[in-house]
Design an enzyme around this catalytic site. Sequence first.
Site, PDB file in Angstrom:
ATOM      1  N   HIS A  59      12.189 -49.132 -14.462  1.00 42.88           N
ATOM      2  CA  HIS A  59      12.944 -49.864 -13.450  1.00 42.88           C
ATOM      3  C   HIS A  59      12.058 -50.037 -12.210  1.00 42.88           C
ATOM      4  O   HIS A  59      11.150 -49.228 -11.957  1.00 42.88           O
ATOM      5  CB  HIS A  59      14.222 -49.119 -13.091  1.00 42.88           C
ATOM      6  CG  HIS A  59      15.201 -49.032 -14.232  1.00 42.88           C
ATOM      7  ND1 HIS A  59      16.574 -49.102 -14.065  1.00 42.88           N
ATOM      8  CD2 HIS A  59      15.010 -48.886 -15.568  1.00 42.88           C
ATOM      9  CE1 HIS A  59      17.173 -49.001 -15.242  1.00 42.88           C
ATOM     10  NE2 HIS A  59      16.236 -48.865 -16.171  1.00 42.88           N
ATOM     11  N   CYS A 110      18.588 -45.166 -11.709  1.00 42.12           N
ATOM     12  CA  CYS A 110      17.623 -45.058 -10.600  1.00 42.12           C
ATOM     13  C   CYS A 110      18.146 -44.151  -9.491  1.00 42.12           C
ATOM     14  O   CYS A 110      17.364 -43.447  -8.852  1.00 42.12           O
ATOM     15  CB  CYS A 110      17.300 -46.431 -10.035  1.00 42.12           C
ATOM     16  SG  CYS A 110      16.267 -47.397 -11.146  1.00 42.12           S
ATOM     17  N   GLU A 114      12.574 -49.545  -9.070  1.00 46.67           N
ATOM     18  CA  GLU A 114      12.605 -48.412  -8.129  1.00 46.67           C
ATOM     19  C   GLU A 114      11.746 -47.268  -8.674  1.00 46.67           C
ATOM     20  O   GLU A 114      11.017 -46.618  -7.934  1.00 46.67           O
ATOM     21  CB  GLU A 114      14.041 -47.912  -7.932  1.00 46.67           C
ATOM     22  CG  GLU A 114      14.974 -48.920  -7.303  1.00 46.67           C
ATOM     23  CD  GLU A 114      15.716 -49.763  -8.348  1.00 46.67           C
ATOM     24  OE1 GLU A 114      15.103 -50.167  -9.371  1.00 46.67           O
ATOM     25  OE2 GLU A 114      16.908 -50.014  -8.145  1.00 46.67           O
TER      26      GLU A 114
HETATM   27 ZN   LIG Z   1      17.540 -48.969 -12.134  1.00 37.16          ZN
END
Ligand SMILES: [Zn+2]
Length: 278
Positions: free
Chosen positions: A67, A97, A69
Site C-alpha cells: 500500500h 494501513c 502508506e
Molecule cells: Zn492501505
Amino acid sequence: MIINAAPDITPQTLTSFYRPLLDQASEFSHPPVSNYKVGAVVIGNSGKAYLGSNFEVKRGAYGDTIHAEQFAVTLAKLAGETGIKAIVVSAEPCGHCRQFMMETGVCQLPIYFQDSQNKAGPGQPPLWKETSLGRLLPSPFTLAGERVNLYTHRPIVRQRVGGGPLSRAKKILVDRALEAAAQSYHPITKDTWAGLAIETLNGEFATGFPIESAAFNPTMPPLQVALVDLISKGFRPNQIRRAVLIEPVSPDLSFKDSTLNTLKKLAPRAQFSCIKGR
Ligand SMILES: [Zn+2]
C-alpha cells in the site's frame, strides 16, 4: 523518491505543494489488478519527505501488495529516519494501513487526506481532512508494555552459517543481505529476522528485511521492503538478476517460499537462493 526540504503542512501547502507531490507519487503506482492509484507522502523528523505509491503483482497473491502508506513509511525507515511527523495521503487510509502505521510508535501521528465524501460543490476537488492515527484507529491491536517502534529499535548483527565457499558475486549479495538482516524489526516473534539482497541486471542493489506488524498480516516481508528500495531508486522489478535471502536455521515464520513465488512472477529468469544464518 525523496524530497529534501518539505514545507510545514498548512491549508495552503496542502494544495500548492502536497497535492502535486501526491500526483507525482501516484505516477509510480503499479496497480495492474485494481487499476486504483494511491499516493502517499511521509514527512520524517529530518524534514525530508518520502513518496509512496501502491504496488500490485499481476497473477500474484493479495499479500504481495504494497500500500502507498506502507511504501512511504518503509522508505523513511530505509533512509534512516528516527521517526516521522506526519503523513499525507491521496485517499482515506484503509484499516490494514492504520494497523501497520501503529509500528511508527506515534499514535497521534497527524494524517491528512482528501475526503472524497466531502466536496465544496459539484465538479470541485474533495476537501482536505485533518485527523490523526489515534482517531482513525482508536483501539489498535498492540501488545501491552511494547515500547519499541520501527524507527528506534536497535540493529542486531547477523552471520552466515555453513554453505561452503562463495563466488565473489554471491559474497557481495550475502554481505548486503546480512547487513539488511541486522535491521529486521520483529518485536513480537523471536526468530523471524531475515535479510534480502537484490542485484539488478545493470549491477545495482536493493535490500530488504521484515517490518513486522503486531497484527501479523500488515507485515512488510523482506521482498516487499526490497521492492520499495528498488522502485524508489528508479528500477523495475523485471530488472532483477538475482536475489539472496538469509534467514534463521529454524525460523518461526519463513519468507523463503513466498519470496521465491513472488519473484517468479516479477522476474521469471532471476536466480534465487536462500542461506541460513544466526
Ligand atoms: Zn492501505
